[in-house]
Design a protein around this motif. Structure first.
Motif, short mmCIF file in Angstrom:
data_model
loop_
_atom_site.label_atom_id
_atom_site.label_comp_id
_atom_site.label_asym_id
_atom_site.label_seq_id
_atom_site.Cartn_x
_atom_site.Cartn_y
_atom_site.Cartn_z
N ARG A 267 26.88 -12.02 23.76
CA ARG A 267 26.67 -10.59 23.51
C ARG A 267 27.87 -9.76 23.93
NH1 ARG A 267 21.91 -12.65 23.67
NH2 ARG A 267 20.11 -11.67 22.73
N ASP A 316 16.68 -17.69 28.54
CA ASP A 316 17.88 -17.07 29.11
C ASP A 316 19.12 -17.89 28.75
OD1 ASP A 316 16.43 -15.04 30.20
OD2 ASP A 316 16.38 -15.86 32.23
N LYS A 319 20.00 -17.64 24.90
CA LYS A 319 20.52 -16.32 24.58
C LYS A 319 22.04 -16.24 24.73
CE LYS A 319 20.07 -11.93 26.83
NZ LYS A 319 19.27 -11.09 27.71
N CYS A 341 9.09 -12.99 20.77
CA CYS A 341 10.49 -13.27 20.43
C CYS A 341 10.80 -12.77 19.03
CB CYS A 341 10.76 -14.76 20.48
SG CYS A 341 10.32 -15.52 22.04
#
Ligand code: GTP
Length: 597
Positions: A267, A316, A319, A341
């Motif tokens: 991210r 986690d 991701k 989700c």
């Protein structure tokens, strides 16, 4: 490297038309990979991709190729093939000047061929038409070369004939890339601008980011800035992949390569973002950046409630490598603690679930996937619903909007009737129809996403004997007459079974679900009504008749240890029971009812 000797290209193809095989063959032909090091499908790194035969993560490889005494550098950028990853495909295409349009010589053009071709054309790429698998006895090169030429405008003779399997035509193809695809253009002394077209998490090195430099240059130790977030990082390493990462002194105009900054989460390195120089930043980003948008939601629950912390840890971890995955904790009366989700599509959901079960050893239950609804209430307030059980009820809903898609379906013309019937039943609007050749038709439909995410593709395949292909992309939203159907056990709502459907289909859903549950839930000591309801209105009902269960009756007169064992067993069984009000439901019943058939 001077831009004049660079060629950046990708391969666009329908799934299974042989993209990976051809890419491998090019790596061999250019000497980047020695035949003895060749493992099938060099570019598909993740095991799960290899098993499913799909490409999820795009990568870029640099290959040397000499034409007339000039050494060129060809950057091959791998694009994911599945509809769920359209945005990633579009960014990979934006990093190129040209595309090989690869079509199986025994199959002809398919829906993804078209969808990707349209994307390539939007990005002004030079298209080189290629027929693959010409070694196949069933290949019809003339027929499909004509089809391809007809589609992109041009001469059937210009369609290259290759075989990724035997290697025929591959060198000619490399020559064509050099001859026809333009070299990149950029401003060398402008502030650096590079587009991120992929980022992959690596447990040793952190995030590896793939970039295409447009202007200026990136060099090791430079401080860079991500233009969407303004976050800055130091460039620890920068280089090209050929076929392993090779650090270089930097990347200049038109070059494609990777960079490493030590960030640990994809991210922080978003696909579509522009990288610039922190000290001398560009004023304008390259544009085209979009945040990944989850389209399909599902509740994921551990089968064994004590696995909940493990599920959270696993999510986690996933991701870090998947910027599109979103999740938040949720509780269900029926299923316990879990997560809601969000996914890009059904395949993305399946892959994630698969990875959670395999790589993290979890047993999971997932609720029926649903899309995202935008609700406007009569008082003007707005709600975004990602979980059907949270859909507002009562007369206060003014409007519900659902996501729509533009779908392209390709099939032999014999099946047009069957396809139209299916699309009609799924609330589709016909937008256009074209004959690509005498016996092959392209149908364009606007359809609610909710109507295609479940079994649409399977239905399409079975109604066309496997001949139809489908591609779609998100296309806005539309108001529709949608209602929430609740399932009640003895008057108690079972949240995991609530569904949002079109009003016309609510009754069918109610009858189907109550019928299923009647089969699955064992009799209790009292009568249990199973009802389907819209708000307070019951639309379907089944009954489970009462029994008097007396396990001890079975061992009347038997010895006491046997009795004890039975009682013991019954207790154990109870643990796997969920209570819905006074009704005991074995967890298996929920799982079976949620499974899609
Ligand atoms: P995705 O990565 O899933 O999009 O598939 P792909 O387009 O990369 O196809 P892939 O290279 O995996 O090839 C699909 C199938 O076609 C495999 O079984 C290959 O062995 C076969 N195949 C690929 N190229 C050729 C070819 O030139 N000739 C023949 N006969 N078979 C081929």
């Amino acid at each position: 490297t001077a831009p004049e000797i660079l060629r950046n290209f990708c391969i666009i193809a329908h799934i299974d038309h042989g993209k990976s095989t051809l890419a491998d063959r090019m790596l061999q032909a250019t000497g980047v990979v020695q035949p003895r090091d060749m493992k099938a499908q060099y570019l598909d790194r993740m095991d799960i991709e290899r098993e499913r035969g799909i490409t999820i993560k795009s990568q870029a490889v640099r290959m040397p190729w000499e034409v007339d005494g000039t050494a060129y550098a060809l950057n091959m950028i791998d694009t994911p093939g599945h509809v769920d990853f359209t945005y990633e495909v579009s960014r990979s295409l934006a990093a190129c000047e040209g595309a090989l349009l690869l079509v199986d010589a025994a199959q002809g053009i398919e829906a993804q061929t078209l969808a990707n071709l349209y994307l390539a054309m939007e990005n002004d790429l030079t298209i080189i038409p290629v027929l693959n698998k010409i070694d196949l006895p069933a290949a019809q090169p003339e027929k499909y070369a004509a089809e391809l030429a007809n589609l992109i405008g041009g001469d059937p003779e210009d369609v290259l004939l290759v075989s990724g399997k035997t290697g025929v035509g591959v060198e000619a193809l490399l020559d064509r890339i050099v001859a026809e695809i333009p070299s990149p253009v950029g401003v060398a002394d402008a502030p650096a601008r590079a587009m991120i077209f992929d980022s992959v998490y690596d447990s040793y090195r952190g995030v590896v980011t793939y970039v295409r430099v447009v202007d200026g240059a990136l060099t090791p130790r430079q401080r860079i800035q991500m233009m969407s977030t303004r976050a800055s990082h130091e460039l620890l390493e920068i280089g090209v992949i050929s076929p392993e990462p090779n650090p270089t002194k930097g990347l200049g105009v038109g070059e494609v390569g990777y960079l490493i900054t030590g960030v640990k989460d994809v991210r922080q390195s978003k696909v579509g973002d522009t990288v610039t120089d922190l000290a001398k930043p560009a004023t304008e980003s390259l544009g085209g950046y979009e945040d990944p948008k989850p389209m399909v939601f599902s509740g994921l629950y551990p089968l064994d409630g004590s696995d909940y912390p493990d599920l959270r840890d696993a999510l986690d971890k996933l991701k870090l490598n998947d910027a599109a995955l979103v999740y938040e904790p949720e509780t269900s009366a029926a299923l316990g603690f879990g997560f809601r989700c969000g996914f890009l599509g059904l395949l993305h959901l399946e892959i994630t679930r698969d990875r959670l079960e395999r790589e993290f050893n979890l047993d999971l239950i997932s609720t029926a996937p649903n899309v995202v609804y935008d609700v406007t209430m009569e008082d003007g307030s707005e709600a975004v619903v990602t979980n059907p059980s949270e859909f507002p009820t009562g007369g206060k809903v003014a409007e519900v909007r659902e996501p729509m898609v533009a779908a392209t379906i390709l099939a032999p013309s014999d099946y047009v009737g069957a396809i139209m019937e299916l699309c009609q039943a799924r609330r589709g609007q016909l937008k256009g129809m074209d004959y690509l050749s005498e016996d092959r038709v392209e149908l364009r439909y606007r359809l609610p996403l909710a109507e295609i995410v479940f079994d649409f593709f399977d239905q399409l395949k079975s109604k066309t004997r496997g001949y139809a292909s489908l591609d779609w992309k998100a296309e806005g939203e539309e108001a529709a007459d949608l209602v929430k159907v609740d399932i009640l056990l003895q008057g108690e709502q079972v949240d995991a079974f609530s569904a949002i459907t079109h009003r016309d289909k609510a009754y069918a859903y109610g009858v189907m679900m109550t019928g299923k549950l009647r089969e699955l839930i064992p009799r209790q000591q009292f009568e249990v009504p199973i009802q389907a309801a819209i708000g307070s209105r019951i639309i379907a009902r089944e009954n489970i008749r009462a029994i008097r269960k007396d396990v001890l009756a079975k061992c009347y007169g038997g010895d006491i240890t046997r009795k004890r064992k039975l009682l013991e067993k019954q207790k154990e069984g109870k643990k796997r029971m969920k209570m819905v009000g006074r009704v005991e439901v074995p967890q298996e019943a929920f799982i079976a009812a949620l499974s899609s058939d």
